[in-house]
Design a protein around this motif. Structure first.
Motif, PDB file in Angstrom:
ATOM      1  N   ASP A   1       0.822  -1.209   0.000  1.00  0.00           N
ATOM      2  CA  ASP A   1       0.000   0.000   0.000  1.00  0.00           C
ATOM      3  C   ASP A   1       0.853   1.255   0.000  1.00  0.00           C
ATOM      4  O   ASP A   1       0.483   2.260  -0.628  1.00  0.00           O
ATOM      5  CB  ASP A   1      -0.914  -0.004   1.229  1.00  0.00           C
TER       6      ASP A   1
ATOM      7  N   TYR B   1       0.058   3.863  -8.715  1.00  0.00           N
ATOM      8  CA  TYR B   1       0.414   4.545  -7.481  1.00  0.00           C
ATOM      9  C   TYR B   1       0.382   6.057  -7.661  1.00  0.00           C
ATOM     10  O   TYR B   1       0.666   6.579  -8.744  1.00  0.00           O
ATOM     11  CB  TYR B   1       1.827   4.150  -7.040  1.00  0.00           C
ATOM     12  N   ASP B   2       0.036   6.749  -6.599  1.00  0.00           N
ATOM     13  CA  ASP B   2       0.278   8.179  -6.505  1.00  0.00           C
ATOM     14  C   ASP B   2       1.596   8.345  -5.749  1.00  0.00           C
ATOM     15  O   ASP B   2       2.143   7.370  -5.219  1.00  0.00           O
ATOM     16  CB  ASP B   2      -0.878   8.856  -5.758  1.00  0.00           C
TER      17      ASP B   2
ATOM     18  N   ASN C   1      -0.903   3.524  -2.874  1.00  0.00           N
ATOM     19  CA  ASN C   1      -2.022   3.071  -3.685  1.00  0.00           C
ATOM     20  C   ASN C   1      -3.274   3.832  -3.240  1.00  0.00           C
ATOM     21  O   ASN C   1      -3.819   3.553  -2.159  1.00  0.00           O
ATOM     22  CB  ASN C   1      -2.218   1.567  -3.505  1.00  0.00           C
ATOM     23  N   PRO C   2      -3.766   4.792  -4.028  1.00  0.00           N
ATOM     24  CA  PRO C   2      -4.886   5.636  -3.588  1.00  0.00           C
ATOM     25  C   PRO C   2      -6.197   4.860  -3.427  1.00  0.00           C
ATOM     26  O   PRO C   2      -7.135   5.373  -2.805  1.00  0.00           O
ATOM     27  CB  PRO C   2      -4.982   6.690  -4.696  1.00  0.00           C
ATOM     28  N   ARG C   3      -6.273   3.661  -3.956  1.00  0.00           N
ATOM     29  CA  ARG C   3      -7.469   2.856  -3.758  1.00  0.00           C
ATOM     30  C   ARG C   3      -7.490   2.203  -2.384  1.00  0.00           C
ATOM     31  O   ARG C   3      -8.522   1.698  -1.939  1.00  0.00           O
ATOM     32  CB  ARG C   3      -7.568   1.778  -4.841  1.00  0.00           C
TER      33      ARG C   3
ATOM     34  N   SER D   1      -4.977   6.832   1.748  1.00  0.00           N
ATOM     35  CA  SER D   1      -4.951   8.228   1.305  1.00  0.00           C
ATOM     36  C   SER D   1      -3.817   8.967   1.982  1.00  0.00           C
ATOM     37  O   SER D   1      -3.398   8.625   3.093  1.00  0.00           O
ATOM     38  CB  SER D   1      -6.292   8.916   1.608  1.00  0.00           C
TER      39      SER D   1
END
Length: 608
Positions: free
Chosen positions: A336, A376-377, A403-405, A408
């Motif tokens: 993540d 990824y952001d 991983n923005p899903r 946050s």
């Protein structure tokens, strides 16, 4: 650690032409006649004839080095004395391709020199040589003196004597005790024909055609075939570097756990990049141990997976993006949050003032998507140009991928390359004054070094503070085979100061919110048993989670035959108290000759 490439840009071989800077102080010249090689070598590390001219020293040639800047040959006396402390071999430095062959009976006249590979400032031991030689060949085709077999029985358990305090802790002037200390034993064989048999590889073949083996297969053996470095007091005495006197193209591409079967034979040398080295005229046959790259398990829905991965000076010109992406997606199972170390700016080592790394990071993100992973952001802070160390012009920095899903990032303005991030209390909870932000970037502890990157993340409604680190490297520390014992680890001074700042910042968070969940991770450039780690853990603020693994699995890096911890994920007491976490050192690089980084990534899974 400094990368192998940056440490060796200027050197293909062990030694260079002798110079005033790389030779020990010599006595006034004299003339010494009728000497044998064991007389030249003497019973300490320094020849009793250093600086003197010697004449007609006899020996049989056991090996020749016809390449690089250290060309010459090794003669050995076929009639040894009865003193185990005196070597019967010596290196004759010819500077050009030697005109002798293995099996030649020769006499050598010249000047005895003590050459220090890398120069005196390294603290390395010296190599006794005969320089400016006049060589007379008496006969050819003679039998070569039988090699000394180095094995688990012959190498002592103790590593090195304590140096002479009157000589700055140097061991140079101490009488050799080859039956008691491993370094003395290897020194007593300097220049001699030696042999190892059926030895296990404990550091994979590197780009310079060298590998490491152990003659003590049970000494601190790790689960996958290496030798663990778990204490400053346990140096793995059975380690020995192997190079070749033959073409590098013929050198075996070995991984950890492979075996050089049969015999590997050649002169015993000493070099700048690892110390005692068997320079093989005969190499054993490589037998694969079948080592495979590891894959961690996928995090569960309620688990947060946080990883650290040093991608070794990644810049847009590299050809490793697809491989790194595959490692993140397949071997690490798309964590993540990923803390990346050694992300370079958009034109790599070109030193033109560029500091942005958008191209570098986005190229990796695109490669991850292509490998089947999430998009990824990312967050980072560009360093001030040429202020954070690393490869000149590269402007390496830490980067958060997330991983923005799944998670946050809390963006809070105010973070830049020179402003220190702070901690405030908001509704009884800790909050960063800037996110992302840098920890104490103006403090002298970070001079020419990477500043920690702090960020606030939210996972399933829970805040997690993550601090990405890349502490000061070990560059400048004396090698384990140095003439000074115990060795001086000069880089620790700055690293300890950095660890103190990171620990204090974590304590600032915990002072505001004692149950805050904090993860400090990255390339700490120091061992799990080191003073650096003790400082990071000081006051119970953090705990290095790699210590949850069985001891034989605690390593992230393989250097000169020692598998060791450099990369760490440290957790606050709230995460540790819950006990619902798992740690994995995912071995995909450090043990393999075809590595894409010299570090293994680390993954922590827990339930915030």
């Amino acid at each position: 650690m400094p990368s192998r490439s940056s440490a060796r840009l200027a050197a293909l071989t062990v030694a260079a032409v002798c110079s005033a800077a790389s030779t020990v102080a010599l006595t006034s010249p004299a003339q010494a006649d009728g000497l044998r090689i064991h007389d030249v070598q003497g019973t300490t590390r320094i020849s009793p004839y250093a600086g003197q001219k010697v004449t007609d020293v006899p020996g049989i040639v056991t090996g020749t080095r016809t390449y690089g800047s250290s060309r010459g040959f090794w003669p050995q006396d076929p009639t040894p004395d009865d003193n185990p402390a005196t070597s019967e071999g010596v290196f004759v430095f010819t500077s050009s391709t030697p005109k002798v062959a293995v099996g030649d009976s020769v006499t050598v006249s010249g000047t005895v020199s003590e050459f220090v590979p890398g120069g005196a400032s390294t603290g390395n031991q010296s190599v006794t040589e005969i320089t400016k030689p006049t060589v007379t060949t008496l006969s050819t085709g003679n039998p070569v003196p039988a090699p000394v077999v180095i094995d688990s029985r012959s190498v002592p358990r103790l590593y090195a004597p304590t140096g002479d305090t009157a000589a700055g802790n140097s061991i140079n002037g101490l009488p050799l005790q080859p039956e008691k200390y491993a370094l003395d034993y290897y020194e007593s064989l300097e220049g001699m024909n030696v042999r190892v048999e059926n030895v296990r590889v404990i550091t994979a073949t590197d780009p310079y055609a060298e590998l490491w083996v152990t003659v003590k297969p049970h000494e601190n053996a790790t689960r996958r075939g290496g030798s663990l470095y778990a204490s400053y007091d346990d140096q793995n005495t059975g380690r020995l570097q192997i190079q070749s006197l033959g073409p590098t193209a013929d050198f075996p591409a070995a991984n950890v756990g492979d075996t050089l079967t049969g015999t590997t034979t050649g002169p015993m040398d000493y070099n700048q990049f690892g110390g005692y080295t068997l320079v093989a005229s005969e190499l054993g046959t490589l037998k694969s141990g079948g080592l495979q790259r590891e894959t961690t398990r996928k995090q569960a829905r309620g688990e947060l997976a946080v990883a650290t991965y040093n991608v070794e000076n990644l810049d847009p010109s590299d050809g490793t993006f697809a491989a790194h992406a595959s490692a993140i997606v397949n071997n690490l199972q798309s964590p993540d949050i990923v803390s990346l170390e050694e992300i370079q700016d958009d034109n790599g080592a070109t030193d033109d003032g560029t500091v942005a790394a958008d191209v570098t990071v986005n190229k990796l993100i695109d490669a991850i998507v292509a490998a089947g992973g999430p998009r990824y952001d990312w967050r980072s802070i560009d360093p001030v140009n040429d202020q954070d160390g690393g490869e000149p012009g590269g402007n390496i920095r830490q980067v958060f991928l997330f991983n923005p899903r799944r998670v946050s990032f809390v963006d809070r303005a105010g973070g830049d390359s020179t402003t220190a991030v702070g901690v405030t209390r908001v509704h009884g909870k800790a909050q960063l004054t800037a996110s992302p932000g840098r920890v104490a970037p103006a403090d002298p502890a970070w001079t020419s070094s990477r500043k920690p990157l702090a960020g606030e993340f939210v996972f399933r409604g829970r805040t997690v503070f993550v601090i990405a680190n890349h502490l000061n490297s070990k560059g400048g520390d004396q090698g384990l085979t140095a003439q000074y014992q115990p060795v001086v680890r000069s880089s620790e001074t700055q690293r300890h100061a950095q660890a103190t700042l990171v620990n204090a910042f974590v304590k600032n968070i915990l002072d505001v919110q004692k149950n805050a969940e904090v993860v400090a991770l990255g390339d700490m450039n120091d061992f799990d048993f080191s003073g650096t780690t003790e400082i990071l853990q000081s006051g119970g603020a953090l705990w290095s989670a790699i210590q949850s693994l069985p001891e034989r699995e605690r390593y992230t890096y393989d250097y000169q035959g020692n598998q060791q911890v450099l990369d760490q994920i440290l957790i606050s007491k709230e995460i540790r108290r819950n006990g619902d976490f798992q740690y994995d050192s995912v071995h995909i690089n450090s043990e393999f000759h075809d590595q894409i980084s010299d570090h293994d990534p680390q993954v922590l899974r827990f339930r915030p």
